[in-house]
Design an enzyme around this catalytic site. Structure first.
Site, PDB file in Angstrom:
ATOM      1  CG  HIS A  53      -2.822  66.124  41.131  1.00 18.67           C
ATOM      2  ND1 HIS A  53      -2.569  67.019  42.011  1.00 18.67           N
ATOM      3  CD2 HIS A  53      -1.180  65.369  40.818  1.00 18.67           C
ATOM      4  CE1 HIS A  53      -1.870  66.886  42.951  1.00 18.67           C
ATOM      5  NE2 HIS A  53      -0.543  66.384  41.254  1.00 18.67           N
ATOM      6  CD  GLU A  54      -0.087  62.842  39.094  1.00 17.36           C
ATOM      7  OE1 GLU A  54       1.003  63.581  38.692  1.00 17.36           O
ATOM      8  OE2 GLU A  54       0.518  63.095  40.017  1.00 17.36           O
ATOM      9  CG  HIS A  77       2.329  68.064  37.587  1.00 18.39           C
ATOM     10  ND1 HIS A  77       2.553  68.621  38.576  1.00 18.39           N
ATOM     11  CD2 HIS A  77       1.942  66.991  38.617  1.00 18.39           C
ATOM     12  CE1 HIS A  77       2.558  69.060  39.685  1.00 18.39           C
ATOM     13  NE2 HIS A  77       1.453  67.994  40.081  1.00 18.39           N
ATOM     14  CB  CYS A  83       0.871  68.568  44.957  1.00 14.43           C
ATOM     15  SG  CYS A  83       2.605  69.234  42.914  1.00 14.43           S
TER      16      CYS A  83
HETATM   17 ZN    ZN Z   1       1.080  67.087  41.605  1.00 12.24          ZN
END
Ligand code: ZN
Length: 203
Positions: free
Chosen positions: A152-153, A156, A110
Site C-alpha cells: 500500500h505504501e 503511494h 487509506c
Molecule cells: Zn494510503
C-alpha cells in the site's frame, strides 16, 4: 508535530515520487520530516504513511502496527489476516519483489480516502530492498498484513491508491463496513456483493 493529510484529488497523490540520496536522508530537514510523519501517523491513527500523503513527493514512508491497535480486534481475525505487531520503521527508495503471488483479499482503508474502505487483493508475501532512516541498506521480508501495508505504501510512492486495485463493488463507508460487513466471512461478501471469484481461502 503533526501535519494535514492530503485527501484524494490532490495532484501530489498521483505523482511518481523522487528518490532520496543518502546525504538527504541524513539531513536535518528529512530527519524532521520523518518525525512529522511518525507523529501524524500515530495521531491519525494509521499503520503507515507515505511522504506524498503530506504533500512531499519523496520515496519515503513510515510504518508501525502497534500492540494497542491489535487489542480490540478478534484474535481469529488477526490470525486470518496474519496481523502482528510491526515496530516503527522507515522505508526509503523501496524496491518491491513479490515472493508469493497468491493473493489475499481483505478490507483496506487509506488516510487519504478518509472514511472509506474496500476489498483489495494483495500479494501474500513480499521482499523490500530499501534504505532506513540512517541511509543504510536493509532487506524487509513480510507476510500477511505487514506485506499488505508495504504494498500500500509503495503504491503511494508510484502515485497509485488502493482504489486502483480494489474490487469496486466492495467500496463502502467505514460506518457501513462496521454496521453490515466486518463480521462476515469472505464467502458471504462474495455472494452478497456479487464479487468476482476470489479463489480458494488461503492461510
Ligand atoms: Zn494510503
Amino acid at each position: 508535530m503533526t501535519v494535514n493529510i492530503r485527501q484524494v484529488g490532490e495532484p501530489v497523490l498521483r505523482q511518481r515520487a523522487r528518490p532520496l540520496t543518502v546525504e538527504e536522508i541524513r539531513s536535518d530537514p528529512i530527519q524532521r520530516l520523518i518525525e512529522q510523519m511518525r507523529d501524524t501517523m500515530r495521531e491519525a491513527p494509521g499503520v503507515g504513511l507515505a511522504a506524498p500523503q503530506i504533500g512531499q513527493s519523496l520515496r519515503l514512508a513510515v510504518i508501525e502496527d502497534r500492540e494497542e491497535y491489535l487489542q480490540g480486534i478478534d484474535p481469529t481475525i488477526l490470525q486470518e489476516r496474519s496481523r502482528t505487531v510491526v515496530p516503527f520503521h522507515v522505508v526509503v527508495n523501496p524496491q518491491l519483489t513479490v515472493l508469493q503471488d497468491a493473493s489475499a483479499v481483505f478490507f483496506e482503508g487509506c488516510l487519504s480516502l478518509d472514511g472509506f474502505a474496500a476489498l483489495v487483493p494483495r500479494a501474500l508475501a513480499v521482499r523490500v530492498d530499501c534504505l532506513n532512516e540512517r541511509g543504510e541498506s536493509v532487506v524487509l521480508q513480510a507476510r500477511g498484513w505487514y506485506a499488505r501495508i508495504l504494498q500500500h505504501e509503495i503504491d503511494h510512492l508510484n502515485g497509485a491508491l488502493y482504489i486502483d486495485r480494489m474490487l469496486s463493488r466492495s467500496f463502502m463507508s467505514i460506518d457501513n463496513l462496521t454496521k453490515h460487513w466486518s463480521d462476515k466471512p469472505l464467502s458471504h461478501l462474495q455472494a452478497a456483493l456479487d464479487l468476482p471469484d476470489l479463489g480458494p481461502p488461503r492461510t
